[in-house]
Scaffold this motif. Structure first.
Motif, PDB file in Angstrom:
ATOM      1  N   LYS A  27       3.284  15.841  66.736  1.00 40.90           N
ATOM      2  CA  LYS A  27       5.050  16.004  66.160  1.00 40.90           C
ATOM      3  C   LYS A  27       5.180  15.395  67.599  1.00 40.90           C
ATOM      4  O   LYS A  27       4.885  15.285  68.703  1.00 40.90           O
ATOM      5  N   PRO A  28       6.184  14.652  68.046  1.00 41.71           N
ATOM      6  CA  PRO A  28       7.184  14.237  66.486  1.00 41.71           C
ATOM      7  C   PRO A  28       6.090  13.365  65.510  1.00 41.71           C
ATOM      8  O   PRO A  28       6.150  12.404  66.193  1.00 41.71           O
ATOM      9  N   LYS A  60      13.466  14.282  56.004  1.00 44.32           N
ATOM     10  CA  LYS A  60      14.677  12.839  55.662  1.00 44.32           C
ATOM     11  C   LYS A  60      13.776  12.146  56.491  1.00 44.32           C
ATOM     12  O   LYS A  60      14.004  10.759  55.987  1.00 44.32           O
ATOM     13  N   LEU A  61      13.344  12.416  57.492  1.00 44.01           N
ATOM     14  CA  LEU A  61      12.084  11.187  58.245  1.00 44.01           C
ATOM     15  C   LEU A  61      12.067  10.284  56.504  1.00 44.01           C
ATOM     16  O   LEU A  61      11.466   9.091  56.725  1.00 44.01           O
ATOM     17  N   ASN A 100       7.964  26.205  60.551  1.00 35.86           N
ATOM     18  CA  ASN A 100       9.463  25.937  61.232  1.00 35.86           C
ATOM     19  C   ASN A 100      10.349  25.029  60.707  1.00 35.86           C
ATOM     20  O   ASN A 100       9.843  23.909  59.978  1.00 35.86           O
ATOM     21  N   ILE A 133      12.878  23.677  60.863  1.00 39.74           N
ATOM     22  CA  ILE A 133      13.586  22.529  61.274  1.00 39.74           C
ATOM     23  C   ILE A 133      12.876  21.312  61.174  1.00 39.74           C
ATOM     24  O   ILE A 133      13.255  20.412  60.704  1.00 39.74           O
ATOM     25  N   ASP A 134      11.373  21.906  61.959  1.00 33.19           N
ATOM     26  CA  ASP A 134      10.419  20.857  61.699  1.00 33.19           C
ATOM     27  C   ASP A 134      10.263  20.357  60.275  1.00 33.19           C
ATOM     28  O   ASP A 134      10.707  18.736  59.474  1.00 33.19           O
ATOM     29  N   ILE A 174      14.053   8.887  54.604  1.00 32.10           N
ATOM     30  CA  ILE A 174      14.425   7.759  55.352  1.00 32.10           C
ATOM     31  C   ILE A 174      13.596   6.673  54.947  1.00 32.10           C
ATOM     32  O   ILE A 174      13.985   5.023  54.493  1.00 32.10           O
ATOM     33  N   THR A 175      12.487   6.660  54.646  1.00 29.03           N
ATOM     34  CA  THR A 175      11.090   5.496  54.993  1.00 29.03           C
ATOM     35  C   THR A 175      11.027   5.247  53.782  1.00 29.03           C
ATOM     36  O   THR A 175       9.688   4.204  54.037  1.00 29.03           O
ATOM     37  N   ILE A 200      13.240  17.921  59.209  1.00 28.07           N
ATOM     38  CA  ILE A 200      13.168  16.423  60.033  1.00 28.07           C
ATOM     39  C   ILE A 200      11.995  15.751  59.241  1.00 28.07           C
ATOM     40  O   ILE A 200      12.367  14.287  58.820  1.00 28.07           O
ATOM     41  N   SER A 216       5.921  10.462  63.432  1.00 32.03           N
ATOM     42  CA  SER A 216       6.050   8.919  63.705  1.00 32.03           C
ATOM     43  C   SER A 216       5.491   7.810  62.863  1.00 32.03           C
ATOM     44  O   SER A 216       4.801   8.135  61.934  1.00 32.03           O
ATOM     45  N   PRO A 217       7.006   7.444  61.635  1.00 26.72           N
ATOM     46  CA  PRO A 217       6.748   7.040  60.587  1.00 26.72           C
ATOM     47  C   PRO A 217       5.766   6.051  60.478  1.00 26.72           C
ATOM     48  O   PRO A 217       5.245   5.677  59.681  1.00 26.72           O
ATOM     49  N   LYS A 218       5.684   5.236  61.853  1.00 26.75           N
ATOM     50  CA  LYS A 218       4.545   4.101  61.852  1.00 26.75           C
ATOM     51  C   LYS A 218       3.036   4.776  61.144  1.00 26.75           C
ATOM     52  O   LYS A 218       2.260   3.935  60.374  1.00 26.75           O
ATOM     53  N   SER A 251       2.262  20.120  67.133  1.00 22.61           N
ATOM     54  CA  SER A 251       3.023  19.490  68.555  1.00 22.61           C
ATOM     55  C   SER A 251       1.959  20.506  70.024  1.00 22.61           C
ATOM     56  O   SER A 251       2.241  20.367  70.616  1.00 22.61           O
ATOM     57  N   THR A 252       0.537  20.679  68.513  1.00 24.40           N
ATOM     58  CA  THR A 252      -0.496  21.188  69.947  1.00 24.40           C
ATOM     59  C   THR A 252      -1.079  20.571  70.877  1.00 24.40           C
ATOM     60  O   THR A 252      -1.257  19.033  70.865  1.00 24.40           O
TER      61      THR A 252
END
Lengths: 359, 130
Positions: B119-120, B23-24, B14, B16-17, B27-28, B20, B122-124, B97-98
């Motif tokens: 999903k989504p 990018k995530l 995917n 888009i995923d 950033i982190t 995302i 989590s950076p943590k 995302s299951t």
């Protein structure tokens, strides 16, 4: 009304009987006759016959022997045995081994035989109808399973992407850049996700057979608290688990039950409360697990207590889906558990559950 | 951050995923470099091409489950054929995302998978893993 065309096969070694039978019934039914069991079998192989009538006393193969021989290859046609008065042994044998629907004495009475054929055809039709219904239900069931699977994958995946984008927006500091639009998108997406998850839980609870696996309540509860307190870190949990014996139960359903109750205990706190508390006590014995979950939240109106376990009942505050407690109750029904609730408006709610230990 | 968390490989069909999650991660700053693969085949191809080039190999793999042709579990079947020198240095987390109970259990049972992340991303949660 014209009777539907019923195909009847009559097997008898006496030519006269075959002729007489044909003469009596040719107007009502589609008649096939055979002079021996072997000939009868040939007809069965080429024509889709619904009712078979066989004479008991025939050389080589008797009527019962013939019926026995076709139980596996032609199980569907309904069988009627024709025999003399005294043939008790043949009768017993027919009932025990030949899957006989009716037993008719010779010489037959036209009306009686006519009624028997009619009833036999009805029995045939009922049998086939039932089989078609079962096949139809199996198909529906199969489709439902695939539907559930596609909800959990195809339908949810793009939604989860949206939620991911919103969290990126937050990380990049753009969340408040368009008024409240981003927060509205987030609220709607989370709500949709919540509905999808609850719907899945409900269907899975209905369909999955109960299983028995070991349950470690301490571990399970701390995992569930992690999952559900993720969005709300203010609530303080006090958990006491007294589990000295092994517990076996339906892990999936127990998880659903406790998860919904824990999530409610967090969700229905008073906004102004500074000291939000949830106490969870578990006591496990050889016979059962007793679990109590109490919060100091907003409580439930007395007149609502009766309705909270019904489907789609929602309180005005905090717009739930009206599914959470309904699912809890349904899941408990499947595993023979019980639930009771007591509540003080503005002071809190306590749910008590018992679940039998399958060990 | 530990210095060995340099490269992460994202495997997802995917787009888009992928966007995302890339990018995530950027950033982190959880990883220095991101290797993006749009299919399990592409990922296997990359790994075998760079098998002997430590500089190009990932230190972590984020693997989607539902992908056309070769899904995440099939990827793992091929992944275990690589040398332990490679696989030991590069743990796999599944990212999906299951909500399917079967998927969750299969992921937990696989010796190469350290965790199934939902999903989504989590950076943590990701940070806790590495």
């Amino acid at each position: 009304m014209k009777t539907p065309s019923v195909r009847v096969l009559y097997i008898d070694d006496e030519e006269n009987n075959l002729e007489a039978f044909k003469a009596s019934f040719r107007r009502q039914y589609e008649i096939y006759t055979a002079i021996s069991a072997a000939d009868g079998l040939k007809i069965l192989q080429s024509v889709n016959v619904q009712v078979v009538i066989a004479d008991q006393k025939m050389p080589n193969t008797t009527g019962v022997e013939f019926f026995k021989s076709i139980t596996e290859t032609f199980p569907d046609p309904i069988r009627i045995l024709l025999t003399g008065y005294t043939d008790i042994e043949a009768l017993a044998d027919a009932i025990n081994h030949g899957h006989i629907y009716r037993y008719i004495t010779k010489p037959w009475n036209d009306l009686e035989l006519h009624n028997s054929i009619k009833n036999a055809y009805d029995a045939y039709k009922a049998k086939i109808d039932l089989r078609n219904k079962v096949a139809e239900l199996e198909k529906t069931n199969d489709e439902l399973n695939r539907f559930i699977y596609s909800i959990s994958h195809e339908l949810r995946a793009p939604l989860v992407s949206v939620i991911g984008i919103v969290s990126l927006v937050k990380m990049e500091g753009l969340y408040n850049s368009s008024g409240e639009y981003w927060s509205l998108i987030e609220t709607c997406s989370n709500k949709l996700d919540y509905y999808i998850q609850k719907t899945l839980q409900y269907y899975k609870n209905n369909k999955t057979v109960t299983d028995e696996s070991p349950v470690d309540f301490k571990k399970l509860i701390s995992e569930l608290i992690d999952v559900y307190s993720y969005t709300d870190k203010d609530t303080r949990f006090t958990v006491n688990v007294d589990q000295k014996v092994d517990f076996k139960g339906d892990l999936f359903r127990i998880e659903v039950i406790l998860g919904n109750l824990i999530s409610n205990a967090i969700k229905y706190q008073k906004a102004a409360e500074l000291n939000k508390k949830v106490n969870i006590d578990v006591e496990v014995s050889k016979e059962l697990a007793q679990i109590s979950i109490s919060d100091n939240g907003m409580g439930i109106l007395n007149e609502h207590l009766e309705k909270i376990f019904t489907q789609f009942f929602k309180s005005k505050v905090h717009h739930g889906s009206g599914l959470g407690l309904f699912i809890v109750k349904e899941a408990l029904n499947k595993i023979e558990g019980r639930i009771s609730v007591s509540s003080d408006l503005n002071h809190g709610t306590t749910f008590k559950i018992t679940i039998p230990n399958a060990k | 951050m530990q210095s060995d968390n340099k490269k992460v490989m994202l495997i997802d069909d995917n787009e888009i995923d992928l966007k995302i999650n890339a990018k995530l991660i950027s950033i982190t700053k959880l990883f220095e470099e991101i290797i993006i693969c749009q299919s399990a085949e592409e990922a296997l191809d990359y790994l075998s091409r760079n098998m002997n080039d430590d500089d190009k190999l990932p230190n972590f793999i984020l693997l989607d489950i539902q992908m056309p042709e070769m899904d995440g579990f099939e990827f793992l079947e091929q992944y275990k054929k690589f040398s332990t020198a490679l696989t030991d240095k590069c743990p796999v987390a599944m990212l999906s995302s299951t909500l399917d109970f079967g998927d969750t259990q299969r992921a937990e049972a696989n010796p190469y998978v350290i965790k199934l992340l939902k999903k989504p991303l989590s950076p943590k949660e990701l940070a806790e893993l590495i």
